[in-house]
Design a protein around this motif. Structure first.
Motif, mmCIF file in Angstrom:
data_model
loop_
_atom_site.group_PDB
_atom_site.id
_atom_site.type_symbol
_atom_site.label_atom_id
_atom_site.label_comp_id
_atom_site.label_asym_id
_atom_site.label_seq_id
_atom_site.Cartn_x
_atom_site.Cartn_y
_atom_site.Cartn_z
ATOM 1 N N LEU A 94 -7.724 -9.356 -9.141
ATOM 2 C CA LEU A 94 -6.693 -10.096 -8.427
ATOM 3 C C LEU A 94 -5.819 -9.167 -7.595
ATOM 4 N N MET A 95 -5.468 -8.010 -8.155
ATOM 5 C CA MET A 95 -4.638 -7.062 -7.412
ATOM 6 C C MET A 95 -5.404 -6.487 -6.220
ATOM 7 N N ARG A 96 -6.687 -6.242 -6.397
ATOM 8 C CA ARG A 96 -7.492 -5.753 -5.279
ATOM 9 C C ARG A 96 -7.450 -6.760 -4.137
ATOM 10 N N GLN A 97 -7.594 -8.043 -4.481
ATOM 11 C CA GLN A 97 -7.540 -9.076 -3.454
ATOM 12 C C GLN A 97 -6.146 -9.149 -2.826
ATOM 13 N N LYS A 98 -5.111 -9.025 -3.665
ATOM 14 C CA LYS A 98 -3.742 -9.123 -3.151
ATOM 15 C C LYS A 98 -3.427 -8.012 -2.170
ATOM 16 N N LEU A 99 -4.073 -6.847 -2.312
ATOM 17 C CA LEU A 99 -3.863 -5.740 -1.386
ATOM 18 C C LEU A 99 -4.912 -5.705 -0.276
ATOM 19 N N GLY A 100 -5.763 -6.700 -0.221
ATOM 20 C CA GLY A 100 -6.709 -6.802 0.877
ATOM 21 C C GLY A 100 -7.842 -5.805 0.823
ATOM 22 N N LEU A 101 -8.241 -5.389 -0.358
ATOM 23 C CA LEU A 101 -9.301 -4.390 -0.519
ATOM 24 C C LEU A 101 -10.584 -5.064 -0.980
ATOM 25 N N GLU A 102 -11.700 -4.700 -0.353
ATOM 26 C CA GLU A 102 -12.985 -5.292 -0.716
ATOM 27 C C GLU A 102 -13.702 -4.472 -1.783
ATOM 28 N N ALA A 103 -13.714 -3.173 -1.621
ATOM 29 C CA ALA A 103 -14.396 -2.281 -2.559
ATOM 30 C C ALA A 103 -13.385 -1.756 -3.571
ATOM 31 N N TRP A 104 -13.886 -1.000 -4.532
ATOM 32 C CA TRP A 104 -13.026 -0.403 -5.548
ATOM 33 C C TRP A 104 -13.176 1.108 -5.491
ATOM 34 N N GLU A 105 -12.066 1.815 -5.464
ATOM 35 C CA GLU A 105 -12.090 3.271 -5.467
ATOM 36 C C GLU A 105 -11.371 3.802 -6.700
ATOM 37 N N GLU A 106 -11.752 4.982 -7.114
ATOM 38 C CA GLU A 106 -11.234 5.568 -8.348
ATOM 39 C C GLU A 106 -9.727 5.753 -8.314
ATOM 40 N N GLU A 107 -9.166 5.982 -7.130
ATOM 41 C CA GLU A 107 -7.738 6.246 -7.023
ATOM 42 C C GLU A 107 -6.902 4.972 -6.877
ATOM 43 N N ASP A 108 -7.542 3.815 -6.849
ATOM 44 C CA ASP A 108 -6.795 2.571 -6.648
ATOM 45 C C ASP A 108 -5.759 2.304 -7.737
ATOM 46 N N PRO A 109 -6.063 2.516 -9.025
ATOM 47 C CA PRO A 109 -5.021 2.273 -10.042
ATOM 48 C C PRO A 109 -3.747 3.068 -9.792
ATOM 49 N N ALA A 110 -3.881 4.316 -9.344
ATOM 50 C CA ALA A 110 -2.699 5.131 -9.044
ATOM 51 C C ALA A 110 -1.943 4.556 -7.852
ATOM 52 N N LEU A 111 -2.678 4.034 -6.855
ATOM 53 C CA LEU A 111 -2.041 3.406 -5.694
ATOM 54 C C LEU A 111 -1.222 2.202 -6.141
ATOM 55 N N PHE A 112 -1.785 1.401 -7.044
ATOM 56 C CA PHE A 112 -1.080 0.217 -7.544
ATOM 57 C C PHE A 112 0.150 0.631 -8.358
ATOM 58 N N ARG A 113 -0.027 1.589 -9.261
ATOM 59 C CA ARG A 113 1.089 2.003 -10.123
ATOM 60 C C ARG A 113 2.254 2.555 -9.303
ATOM 61 N N ASP A 114 1.938 3.367 -8.322
ATOM 62 C CA ASP A 114 3.003 3.946 -7.501
ATOM 63 C C ASP A 114 3.724 2.865 -6.704
ATOM 64 N N MET A 115 2.986 1.894 -6.237
ATOM 65 C CA MET A 115 3.603 0.777 -5.519
ATOM 66 C C MET A 115 4.588 0.048 -6.425
ATOM 67 N N PHE A 116 4.169 -0.270 -7.644
ATOM 68 C CA PHE A 116 5.046 -1.000 -8.558
ATOM 69 C C PHE A 116 6.259 -0.172 -8.971
ATOM 70 N N THR A 117 6.082 1.133 -9.093
ATOM 71 C CA THR A 117 7.215 2.000 -9.416
ATOM 72 C C THR A 117 8.270 1.940 -8.322
ATOM 73 N N LEU A 118 7.837 2.007 -7.083
ATOM 74 C CA LEU A 118 8.765 1.914 -5.960
ATOM 75 C C LEU A 118 9.390 0.529 -5.867
ATOM 76 N N MET A 119 8.592 -0.496 -6.098
ATOM 77 C CA MET A 119 9.120 -1.861 -6.054
ATOM 78 C C MET A 119 10.211 -2.058 -7.095
ATOM 79 N N ALA A 120 9.983 -1.551 -8.308
ATOM 80 C CA ALA A 120 10.968 -1.704 -9.370
ATOM 81 C C ALA A 120 12.241 -0.933 -9.051
ATOM 82 N N ALA A 121 12.099 0.269 -8.510
ATOM 83 C CA ALA A 121 13.259 1.102 -8.210
ATOM 84 C C ALA A 121 14.151 0.461 -7.156
ATOM 85 N N GLN A 122 13.517 -0.252 -6.203
ATOM 86 C CA GLN A 122 14.290 -0.856 -5.113
ATOM 87 C C GLN A 122 14.422 -2.367 -5.252
#
Length: 477
Positions: free
Chosen positions: A324-352
Motif C-alpha cells: 500500500l505504501m509503495r502505491q501511495k508513493l507512486g512506485l511500481e517496483a521494489w528496491e532494497e532502500e525503499d523502507p529507509a525512504l519511507f521511515r525517513d519520510m515519516f520521521t520528518l512528517m512527525a517532526a513537522q
C-alpha cells in the motif's frame, strides 16, 4: 427475502427480545444504494418504522447476542448486545446473506446498567464513518438507515435519541468465542464455527481441519484490515476483543479518528489514558487480540495450527502495508532502500506535524525532476529539512522512468483527497442536532468519491483548522 437469522436458532447464544420503539421517530438518512444491492425496496415510512423499532418486517425475530471481551486489556466475562438487536437476515439478489443489526433498540438482558439507547451524535458518527471507510475500500459494516427521535437520552448531558440500522455478512466477534470458553460452555464453540463455515466459507469442512483453516483466514483478514487502517491514517480507538470482527470488518465505531497532523502516537480516544489503542499500537493490539481468540479456540484447534496461523500475522500485515505504501508513493517496483525512504519520510512528517492526507495527495504532483510544488511546500514548517529527502525521492522516481501523468493518476487513485476528519463529522452532527441534515448529506456525497477531484468541495480537503484539536471524542461517542 427476510429470514430469521440462523444464529438466533441457538437458544444458548442469547435471548429473543423485541425492540423498544423510539418515541416520535423521524427518518434522517437511508442508504438507498446499499438497500438496492440488498434487494430491500421499502418506503420512507417502512424504513422509519423498522429502524425505530416500531414495526418489524415479516420473518424477523429479533435476538440479543451474548459475548464477552478483553476491554483495555482486562477481561469482562459478560457483555453482549446491550443496546442492539440482530433483527434477521436478508438474502441479497446475488445470493449473499446479510445480518441486519439495529443499534439503539432499547434494553436487553445484557444492558447491565445502561438504557439500551443510542444518541444522535454517536449514531450519525457511525453512519458517516462506516460509509467513508467502505468507499475507501476498507472492509466494514455498512449503515443502512438512521432515525432520530425526540426521546431524551442521558449521557454526559441530555441528548436526542436515535437508532442506526447496520448491515454486515456477519456480526460475530472474537468476544463470542471468549464468552463460551471462559464461562465453561466451550461445547458450544464448534456450533459457532460451523455457523461461520456454513454461512461464509462453505468450502471448508466442519471439523478440526476446517476450523484451523477458518482461524487462519481470520488472522489474515485482521492483518490486512489493520494494514489498510494504518495506510489511510485511520484510528479505531477501542480495539477491545468484543469490537473485533471474525470477518475482518471494521466494527463498532466510537471514538475513531483520521489523522490530521501526522503523529504516530496519536490517541483518538480521550478515555484511553494509557494510549493502549494509539495509532502506532494498532498492529500490535491486533495480534494480541488474535492471541486471545486463539486461546478461546484452543479446545477445538491444535496448538501447532494456532501457532502457525498466528505466525503469519506480522508477514501478512507488513507485506500488505508495504504494498500500500509503495502505491501511495507512486512506485511500481521494489528496491532494497525503499523502507529507509519511507521511515525517513515519516520521521520528518512527525517532526513537522505534516497533514497526513494532504501530504500524500499533493506528493503526486512532484515530478522526477524540477521544483517542489508550492502546494506541497505549504504543508511544511521547515522545507529546508526536506531537501535531502526530496532529492532521494525524485531520483527514485527517475529510476523507474514512468510517465509523470500516469504516476499522478495512479497515486490519486490510492491517496484520498477527502477523508472524514473529526471537525467535518462534528459540523454535520451539530447541524443535525438543529434539525438540518443538509451537511450530513453533502458530506456523504463527498465521501462517496474520496479519490475524485470535486472542486466545489475543496474546503472538505483542507487541513484541519486549529479548533479541531479541541474536539473531545471518548468511548461515549
Amino acid at each position: 427475502m427476510i429470514l430469521n437469522n440462523l444464529y438466533a436458532t441457538f437458544d444458548w447464544a442469547g435471548r429473543r427480545v423485541d425492540p423498544t420503539p423510539l418515541q416520535e421517530p423521524h427518518l434522517l438518512l437511508v442508504n438507498h444504494a446499499l438497500a438496492e444491492s440488498l434487494g430491500m425496496a421499502l418506503s420512507d415510512r417502512q424504513w422509519c418504522d423498522l429502524t425505530s423499532g416500531s414495526r418489524l418486517l415479516p420473518g424477523m425475530e429479533p435476538f440479543a447476542q451474548v459475548y464477552a471481551g478483553h476491554q483495555f486489556g482486562g477481561f469482562s466475562p459478560r457483555l453482549g448486545d446491550g443496546r442492539a438487536l440482530l433483527l434477521g437476515e436478508v438474502v441479497a439478489p446475488d445470493g449473499r446473506r446479510w445480518d441486519l443489526h439495529l443499534k439503539g433498540a432499547g434494553k436487553t438482558p445484557y444492558s447491565r446498567f445502561g438504557d439500551g439507547r443510542a444518541v444522535l451524535r454517536s449514531s450519525l458518527r457511525e453512519y458517516l464513518a462506516s460509509e467513508a471507510l467502505h468507499h475507501l475500500g476498507i472492509p466494514t459494516t455498512r449503515a443502512l438507515c438512521l432515525v432520530g427521535s425526540r426521546e431524551p437520552v442521558y449521557r454526559e448531558q441530555v441528548e436526542p435519541g436515535a437508532a442506526v440500522l447496520r448491515a454486515a455478512q456477519s456480526h460475530l466477534r472474537f468476544g463470542h468465542f471468549e464468552y463460551f470458553y471462559y464461562s465453561g460452555e466451550a461445547e458450544h464453540i464448534p456450533a459457532l464455527l460451523d455457523y461461520l463455515i456454513q454461512t461464509q466459507w462453505p468450502e471448508l469442512s466442519q471439523d478440526q481441519a476446517g476450523y484451523a483453516a477458518l482461524f487462519e483466514r481470520v488472522v489474515q483478514r485482521t492483518a490486512e484490515l489493520i494494514a489498510r487502517w494504518q495506510a489511510v491514517g485511520f484510528c479505531h480507538g477501542v480495539m477491545n476483543t468484543d469490537n473485533m470482527s471474525m470477518l475482518g470488518l471494521t466494527l463498532d465505531y466510537g471514538p475513531y479518528g483520521f489523522l490530521d497532523a501526522y503523529d504516530p502516537g496519536h490517541i483518538c480516544n480521550h478515555s484511553d489514558h494509557g494510549g493502549r489503542y494509539a495509532y502506532d499500537q494498532q498492529p500490535a493490539v491486533g495480534l494480541w487480540n488474535l492471541q486471545r481468540l486463539a486461546q478461546a479456540l484452543s479446545g477445538v484447534i491444535e496448538l501447532e495450527s494456532l501457532q502457525q496461523a498466528l505466525g503469519q500475522y506480522e508477514h501478512r500485515l507488513m507485506s500488505t502495508y508495504s504494498e500500500l505504501m509503495r502505491q501511495k508513493l507512486g512506485l511500481e517496483a521494489w528496491e532494497e532502500e525503499d523502507p529507509a525512504l519511507f521511515r525517513d519520510m515519516f520521521t520528518l512528517m512527525a517532526a513537522q506535524r505534516v497533514d497526513y492526507s494532504c501530504w500524500f495527495r499533493r506528493l503526486a504532483l512532484l515530478a522526477p525532476a524540477g521544483p517542489v510544488p508550492e502546494s506541497l511546500l505549504a504543508l511544511l514548517s521547515d522545507a529546508g529539512a526536506w531537501t535531502g529527502w526530496f532529492g532521494r525521492y525524485q531520483a527514485r522516481l527517475a529510476r523507474e522512468g514512468r510517465d509523470h501523468g500516469d504516476k499522478v493518476a495512479q497515486m490519486n487513485a490510492v491517496n484520498p483527497k477527502y477523508v472524514l476528519r473529526n471537525h467535518l463529522a462534528q459540523q454535520a452532527i451539530e447541524r443535525a442536532g438543529q434539525g438540518d441534515m443538509g451537511e450530513a448529506d453533502r458530506l456523504l456525497m463527498v465521501l462517496a468519491q474520496p479519490f475524485d477531484e470535486q472542486p466545489e468541495f475543496d474546503d472538505y480537503a483542507a487541513p484541519a483548522p486549529d479548533w479541531a484539536g479541541q474536539i473531545c471524542v471518548s468511548c461515549s461517542s
